[in-house]
Motif scaffolding. Structure first.
Motif, PDB file in Angstrom:
ATOM      1  N   GLU A 183      34.912  10.342 -12.064  1.00  0.00           N
ATOM      2  CA  GLU A 183      36.011  11.174 -12.539  1.00  0.00           C
ATOM      3  C   GLU A 183      37.361  10.624 -12.093  1.00  0.00           C
ATOM      4  O   GLU A 183      38.358  10.759 -12.809  1.00  0.00           O
ATOM      5  CB  GLU A 183      35.843  12.607 -12.019  1.00  0.00           C
ATOM      6  N   GLU A 184      37.398  10.018 -10.920  1.00  0.00           N
ATOM      7  CA  GLU A 184      38.650   9.534 -10.360  1.00  0.00           C
ATOM      8  C   GLU A 184      39.080   8.184 -10.916  1.00  0.00           C
ATOM      9  O   GLU A 184      40.284   7.907 -11.008  1.00  0.00           O
ATOM     10  CB  GLU A 184      38.539   9.428  -8.830  1.00  0.00           C
ATOM     11  N   CYS A 185      38.116   7.341 -11.278  1.00  0.00           N
ATOM     12  CA  CYS A 185      38.484   5.950 -11.591  1.00  0.00           C
ATOM     13  C   CYS A 185      38.177   5.519 -13.023  1.00  0.00           C
ATOM     14  O   CYS A 185      38.421   4.361 -13.364  1.00  0.00           O
ATOM     15  CB  CYS A 185      37.793   5.002 -10.608  1.00  0.00           C
ATOM     16  N   LEU A 186      37.663   6.412 -13.847  1.00  0.00           N
ATOM     17  CA  LEU A 186      37.369   6.059 -15.227  1.00  0.00           C
ATOM     18  C   LEU A 186      37.979   7.078 -16.187  1.00  0.00           C
ATOM     19  O   LEU A 186      38.082   8.263 -15.851  1.00  0.00           O
ATOM     20  CB  LEU A 186      35.851   6.020 -15.468  1.00  0.00           C
ATOM     21  N   PRO A 187      38.367   6.651 -17.391  1.00  0.00           N
ATOM     22  CA  PRO A 187      38.756   7.624 -18.409  1.00  0.00           C
ATOM     23  C   PRO A 187      37.602   8.603 -18.658  1.00  0.00           C
ATOM     24  O   PRO A 187      36.436   8.247 -18.509  1.00  0.00           O
ATOM     25  CB  PRO A 187      39.030   6.756 -19.641  1.00  0.00           C
ATOM     26  N   ARG A 188      37.927   9.827 -19.036  1.00  0.00           N
ATOM     27  CA  ARG A 188      36.917  10.871 -19.145  1.00  0.00           C
ATOM     28  C   ARG A 188      35.754  10.470 -20.048  1.00  0.00           C
ATOM     29  O   ARG A 188      34.587  10.634 -19.690  1.00  0.00           O
ATOM     30  CB  ARG A 188      37.542  12.166 -19.672  1.00  0.00           C
ATOM     31  N   ALA A 189      36.037   9.946 -21.239  1.00  0.00           N
ATOM     32  CA  ALA A 189      34.972   9.626 -22.185  1.00  0.00           C
ATOM     33  C   ALA A 189      34.032   8.563 -21.626  1.00  0.00           C
ATOM     34  O   ALA A 189      32.803   8.692 -21.718  1.00  0.00           O
ATOM     35  CB  ALA A 189      35.564   9.157 -23.510  1.00  0.00           C
ATOM     36  N   GLU A 190      34.591   7.518 -21.028  1.00  0.00           N
ATOM     37  CA  GLU A 190      33.766   6.445 -20.484  1.00  0.00           C
ATOM     38  C   GLU A 190      32.964   6.931 -19.284  1.00  0.00           C
ATOM     39  O   GLU A 190      31.783   6.608 -19.129  1.00  0.00           O
ATOM     40  CB  GLU A 190      34.648   5.254 -20.105  1.00  0.00           C
ATOM     41  N   GLY A 191      33.605   7.722 -18.419  1.00  0.00           N
ATOM     42  CA  GLY A 191      32.909   8.224 -17.238  1.00  0.00           C
ATOM     43  C   GLY A 191      31.757   9.151 -17.586  1.00  0.00           C
ATOM     44  O   GLY A 191      30.670   9.046 -17.006  1.00  0.00           O
ATOM     45  N   GLU A 192      31.955  10.055 -18.535  1.00  0.00           N
ATOM     46  CA  GLU A 192      30.889  10.977 -18.925  1.00  0.00           C
ATOM     47  C   GLU A 192      29.755  10.241 -19.632  1.00  0.00           C
ATOM     48  O   GLU A 192      28.585  10.581 -19.459  1.00  0.00           O
ATOM     49  CB  GLU A 192      31.451  12.083 -19.815  1.00  0.00           C
ATOM     50  N   TRP A 193      30.106   9.234 -20.414  1.00  0.00           N
ATOM     51  CA  TRP A 193      29.083   8.449 -21.116  1.00  0.00           C
ATOM     52  C   TRP A 193      28.187   7.723 -20.122  1.00  0.00           C
ATOM     53  O   TRP A 193      26.962   7.809 -20.194  1.00  0.00           O
ATOM     54  CB  TRP A 193      29.781   7.459 -22.052  1.00  0.00           C
ATOM     55  N   LEU A 194      28.795   7.037 -19.155  1.00  0.00           N
ATOM     56  CA  LEU A 194      28.019   6.334 -18.140  1.00  0.00           C
ATOM     57  C   LEU A 194      27.234   7.308 -17.262  1.00  0.00           C
ATOM     58  O   LEU A 194      26.071   7.064 -16.933  1.00  0.00           O
ATOM     59  CB  LEU A 194      28.935   5.479 -17.272  1.00  0.00           C
ATOM     60  N   SER A 195      27.861   8.403 -16.864  1.00  0.00           N
ATOM     61  CA  SER A 195      27.186   9.381 -16.005  1.00  0.00           C
ATOM     62  C   SER A 195      25.913   9.912 -16.647  1.00  0.00           C
ATOM     63  O   SER A 195      24.908  10.116 -15.962  1.00  0.00           O
ATOM     64  CB  SER A 195      28.129  10.553 -15.689  1.00  0.00           C
ATOM     65  N   THR A 196      25.950  10.128 -17.937  1.00  0.00           N
ATOM     66  CA  THR A 196      24.780  10.648 -18.642  1.00  0.00           C
ATOM     67  C   THR A 196      23.577   9.734 -18.460  1.00  0.00           C
ATOM     68  O   THR A 196      22.456  10.188 -18.219  1.00  0.00           O
ATOM     69  CB  THR A 196      25.091  10.814 -20.139  1.00  0.00           C
ATOM     70  N   VAL A 197      23.806   8.437 -18.539  1.00  0.00           N
ATOM     71  CA  VAL A 197      22.715   7.472 -18.441  1.00  0.00           C
ATOM     72  C   VAL A 197      22.234   7.336 -16.991  1.00  0.00           C
ATOM     73  O   VAL A 197      21.034   7.340 -16.707  1.00  0.00           O
ATOM     74  CB  VAL A 197      23.159   6.103 -18.999  1.00  0.00           C
ATOM     75  N   TYR A 198      23.173   7.206 -16.061  1.00  0.00           N
ATOM     76  CA  TYR A 198      22.799   7.060 -14.645  1.00  0.00           C
ATOM     77  C   TYR A 198      22.061   8.300 -14.138  1.00  0.00           C
ATOM     78  O   TYR A 198      21.079   8.195 -13.400  1.00  0.00           O
ATOM     79  CB  TYR A 198      24.037   6.798 -13.794  1.00  0.00           C
ATOM     80  N   GLU A 199      22.533   9.473 -14.513  1.00  0.00           N
ATOM     81  CA  GLU A 199      21.886  10.697 -14.050  1.00  0.00           C
ATOM     82  C   GLU A 199      20.511  10.873 -14.678  1.00  0.00           C
ATOM     83  O   GLU A 199      19.613  11.448 -14.061  1.00  0.00           O
ATOM     84  CB  GLU A 199      22.783  11.894 -14.335  1.00  0.00           C
ATOM     85  N   ALA A 200      20.326  10.387 -15.889  1.00  0.00           N
ATOM     86  CA  ALA A 200      18.994  10.424 -16.491  1.00  0.00           C
ATOM     87  C   ALA A 200      18.013   9.585 -15.673  1.00  0.00           C
ATOM     88  O   ALA A 200      16.879   9.998 -15.410  1.00  0.00           O
ATOM     89  CB  ALA A 200      19.053   9.913 -17.934  1.00  0.00           C
ATOM     90  N   ALA A 201      18.454   8.393 -15.254  1.00  0.00           N
ATOM     91  CA  ALA A 201      17.583   7.529 -14.446  1.00  0.00           C
ATOM     92  C   ALA A 201      17.261   8.175 -13.100  1.00  0.00           C
ATOM     93  O   ALA A 201      16.125   8.116 -12.629  1.00  0.00           O
ATOM     94  CB  ALA A 201      18.250   6.168 -14.236  1.00  0.00           C
ATOM     95  N   LEU A 202      18.253   8.810 -12.480  1.00  0.00           N
ATOM     96  CA  LEU A 202      18.011   9.497 -11.211  1.00  0.00           C
ATOM     97  C   LEU A 202      17.009  10.634 -11.392  1.00  0.00           C
ATOM     98  O   LEU A 202      16.156  10.872 -10.532  1.00  0.00           O
ATOM     99  CB  LEU A 202      19.321  10.053 -10.650  1.00  0.00           C
ATOM    100  N   ALA A 203      17.111  11.337 -12.506  1.00  0.00           N
ATOM    101  CA  ALA A 203      16.241  12.491 -12.735  1.00  0.00           C
ATOM    102  C   ALA A 203      14.786  12.083 -12.913  1.00  0.00           C
ATOM    103  O   ALA A 203      13.874  12.764 -12.430  1.00  0.00           O
ATOM    104  CB  ALA A 203      16.722  13.282 -13.955  1.00  0.00           C
ATOM    105  N   ILE A 204      14.540  10.981 -13.608  1.00  0.00           N
ATOM    106  CA  ILE A 204      13.154  10.600 -13.893  1.00  0.00           C
ATOM    107  C   ILE A 204      12.596   9.622 -12.860  1.00  0.00           C
ATOM    108  O   ILE A 204      11.391   9.363 -12.825  1.00  0.00           O
ATOM    109  CB  ILE A 204      13.017   9.998 -15.304  1.00  0.00           C
ATOM    110  N   ARG A 205      13.487   9.045 -12.022  1.00  0.00           N
ATOM    111  CA  ARG A 205      13.084   8.080 -10.987  1.00  0.00           C
ATOM    112  C   ARG A 205      12.318   6.904 -11.595  1.00  0.00           C
ATOM    113  O   ARG A 205      11.358   6.394 -11.013  1.00  0.00           O
ATOM    114  CB  ARG A 205      12.237   8.767  -9.907  1.00  0.00           C
ATOM    115  N   GLN A 206      12.756   6.463 -12.757  1.00  0.00           N
ATOM    116  CA  GLN A 206      12.166   5.315 -13.443  1.00  0.00           C
ATOM    117  C   GLN A 206      13.280   4.493 -14.077  1.00  0.00           C
ATOM    118  O   GLN A 206      14.320   5.047 -14.448  1.00  0.00           O
ATOM    119  CB  GLN A 206      11.195   5.758 -14.547  1.00  0.00           C
TER     120      GLN A 206
END
Length: 258
Positions: A183-206
């Motif tokens: 949130e602090e270092c990326l534009p909102r659209a880019e940050g939310e897009w990347l967060s969606t993918v990283y958090e998916a990986a954290l959730a499934i642990r794969q």
């Protein structure tokens, strides 16, 4: 996790006894030995992402219900979180079209076997780190020598932040500062897009394979590939977890990107 929760359209989670999800949101309810996830007819991307974060702690079987009580069937946590994350990605990409168009899928042995991954993605994807603690896994990865590796951690408030990243990035255009949250270092659209993918990986642990098209300045829409590898042992605190990734532009493999 509480037995019954509600997530509103802004992604705010709270206890709830109401069976129907709020407009733009979702509910999660314990049903004997399984959980029933019900999404509204128009769940927001924020609600879907919050739902994925909530399901990280759920190990049992799940059912997905839609608007009007429609039963979409039974899911494992991994398959449901990937489905919900893809729905969130689709929404976010539609809002800022044509900046991104992409798909995520669980990395499979078949994908590694057909020789479509660039070298750095393949080197990360073929590692077997699931039984290792985070420090040991990071040491193992450092020995492999993967170029353009990105390392992401979590703050105490579960926000993603950059720990390591390549220099001289072609994307994002604004180079993220280490230690700062998305949130602090990326534009909102880019940050939310990347967060969606990283958090998916954290959730499934794969590991996840992320691929599609991305707009790069004057170069127009370019095909890209990204491999995301979570280091999230269940026995370790979430603040110690890491997500590693490597990404490349298919037509410009020497360019560096998050």
């Amino acid at each position: 996790m509480r037995a019954n929760i509600s997530i509103n359209t802004d992604g705010i989670t709270q206890p709830s006894v109401k069976p129907a999800p709020p407009d733009g949101g979702a509910t999660v309810k314990r049903n004997n030995q399984s959980f029933v996830v019900t999404i509204s007819a128009n769940p927001s991307a924020r609600a879907l992402s919050a739902l994925v974060r909530t399901l990280r702690a759920v190990e049992t079987k799940m059912e997905l219900h839609g608007a009007g009580g429609f039963n979409h069937g039974h899911y494992t946590r991994s398959k449901l979180c990937v489905l919900l994350s893809q729905m969130a990605l689709d929404q976010r990409e539609l809002e800022i079209a044509p900046q991104f168009t992409s798909k995520i899928e669980i990395l499979s042995g078949a994908l590694l076997d057909i020789d479509v991954l660039p070298e750095n993605l393949f080197r990360l994807g073929q590692l077997s780190l699931g039984t290792l603690d985070v420090p040991t896994a990071l040491q193992r990865i450092s020995e492999v020598g993967i170029e353009n590796l990105v390392s992401v951690g979590q703050t105490m408030s579960m926000k993603l932040s950059f720990i390591a990243r390549p220099d001289n990035l072609i994307w994002p255009s604004q180079t993220p500062k280490l230690g700062e949250t998305f949130e602090e270092c990326l534009p909102r659209a880019e940050g939310e897009w990347l967060s969606t993918v990283y958090e998916a990986a954290l959730a499934i642990r794969q590991p996840l394979y992320h691929h599609g098209l991305i707009s790069i300045n004057s170069k127009g829409r370019q095909p890209f590939q990204r491999l995301i590898y979570p280091l999230a042992p269940a026995h370790e605190r979430s603040i110690n977890h890491r997500v590693l990734s490597v990404a490349t532009l298919n037509n410009h493999p020497n360019y560096q990107m998050i």
